[in-house]
Design an enzyme around this catalytic site. Sequence first.
Site, short mmCIF file in Angstrom:
data_model
loop_
_atom_site.label_atom_id
_atom_site.label_comp_id
_atom_site.label_asym_id
_atom_site.label_seq_id
_atom_site.Cartn_x
_atom_site.Cartn_y
_atom_site.Cartn_z
N HIS A 279 -93.78 -52.75 -64.32
CA HIS A 279 -93.28 -51.45 -64.92
C HIS A 279 -92.70 -50.48 -64.23
O HIS A 279 -91.59 -49.77 -64.53
CB HIS A 279 -94.59 -51.02 -65.99
CG HIS A 279 -94.79 -51.63 -67.27
ND1 HIS A 279 -94.08 -51.71 -68.18
CD2 HIS A 279 -96.07 -52.24 -67.48
CE1 HIS A 279 -94.68 -52.42 -69.18
NE2 HIS A 279 -95.76 -52.85 -68.87
N GLY B 190 -104.38 -51.85 -69.27
CA GLY B 190 -103.55 -51.26 -68.02
C GLY B 190 -102.41 -50.36 -68.90
O GLY B 190 -101.83 -50.88 -69.76
N GLN C 25 -94.44 -46.35 -68.99
CA GLN C 25 -94.68 -46.81 -70.52
C GLN C 25 -94.80 -45.67 -71.23
O GLN C 25 -94.67 -45.51 -72.42
CB GLN C 25 -95.77 -47.58 -70.76
CG GLN C 25 -95.75 -49.14 -70.11
CD GLN C 25 -97.02 -49.87 -70.11
OE1 GLN C 25 -97.86 -49.81 -69.31
NE2 GLN C 25 -96.88 -50.64 -71.22
N CYS D 272 -98.93 -56.55 -73.44
CA CYS D 272 -98.26 -55.44 -73.02
C CYS D 272 -98.28 -54.47 -74.23
O CYS D 272 -97.77 -54.76 -75.55
CB CYS D 272 -97.09 -55.70 -72.56
SG CYS D 272 -95.99 -54.05 -71.72
N LEU D 273 -98.71 -53.27 -73.99
CA LEU D 273 -98.52 -52.38 -75.01
C LEU D 273 -97.15 -52.00 -75.42
O LEU D 273 -97.06 -51.51 -76.41
CB LEU D 273 -99.48 -50.86 -74.58
CG LEU D 273 -101.10 -51.11 -74.51
CD1 LEU D 273 -101.54 -49.94 -74.07
CD2 LEU D 273 -101.50 -51.35 -75.74
N HIS E 4 -98.54 -56.80 -63.09
CA HIS E 4 -97.78 -56.34 -64.43
C HIS E 4 -97.43 -55.14 -64.32
O HIS E 4 -96.47 -54.58 -64.74
CB HIS E 4 -98.75 -56.73 -65.66
CG HIS E 4 -98.30 -56.41 -66.84
ND1 HIS E 4 -97.86 -57.36 -67.86
CD2 HIS E 4 -98.11 -55.36 -67.58
CE1 HIS E 4 -97.60 -56.92 -69.10
NE2 HIS E 4 -97.65 -55.55 -68.63
N GLU E 5 -98.27 -54.26 -64.00
CA GLU E 5 -98.27 -52.77 -63.97
C GLU E 5 -97.04 -52.12 -63.09
O GLU E 5 -96.44 -51.35 -63.31
CB GLU E 5 -99.52 -52.12 -64.12
CG GLU E 5 -100.63 -52.28 -65.05
CD GLU E 5 -100.15 -52.27 -66.66
OE1 GLU E 5 -99.16 -51.53 -66.89
OE2 GLU E 5 -100.58 -52.96 -67.44
#
Length: 165
Positions: free
Chosen positions: A140, A47, A52, A94-95, A136-137
């Site tokens: 962000h 994701g 991000q 997480c990236l 989660h996204e």
Amino acid sequence: MSNNLKVLKFPNPRLRKIAEKVTKFDKSLKKLAHDMLELMYDENGIGLAATQVDKHIRLIVIDVSDERNAPQYFVNPTFEILNTDLMYAFEEGCLSVPGFNEEITRPSNIILKWQDLDGVAHKEEPSGLLTVCIQHEIDHLDGKLMVDYISPIKRDRIKKKLLKK
Ligand code: QAP
Ligand code: CO
């Protein structure tokens, strides 16, 4: 190569910006979505939120399939919790927080509303990993990170390690 997009890393303050609602469903939105997807695949993510990649609009790409061939695009996503008693603990990554995984507890029954890249509205009850990933996204897009759910001591330790890289 993913068209100049780069993933911002914690504790970059730009990850704290609140993303704006998308109102124009034009070619540039589709281009950004496809570039984000390519970058997400390159970095082995499931994701990625526009925040991000330093684009502060309410756009998310997700692919939770094992084959990495089932991309999903979410524009202006929102969710309602169906049952506040039903929670699910999952080891999230997480990236923007590379190399760290933390167990986070989130609601497991939600109703998700979003628009697709053409602006068409959808409503669905997600299941499995998608339920965790979309929450989660969406965090962000609201400037919130996985590390905000853990203890300040742990968060600080992760911050120091990432700053040393
Ligand atoms: C969010 O995260 C997520 O540390 C997406 O070295 C993840 O794609 C939501 C990644 C799990 C729910 C469960 C992380 C890749 C990818 C790393 C990601 C890494 C390489 C994270
Ligand atoms: Co993330």
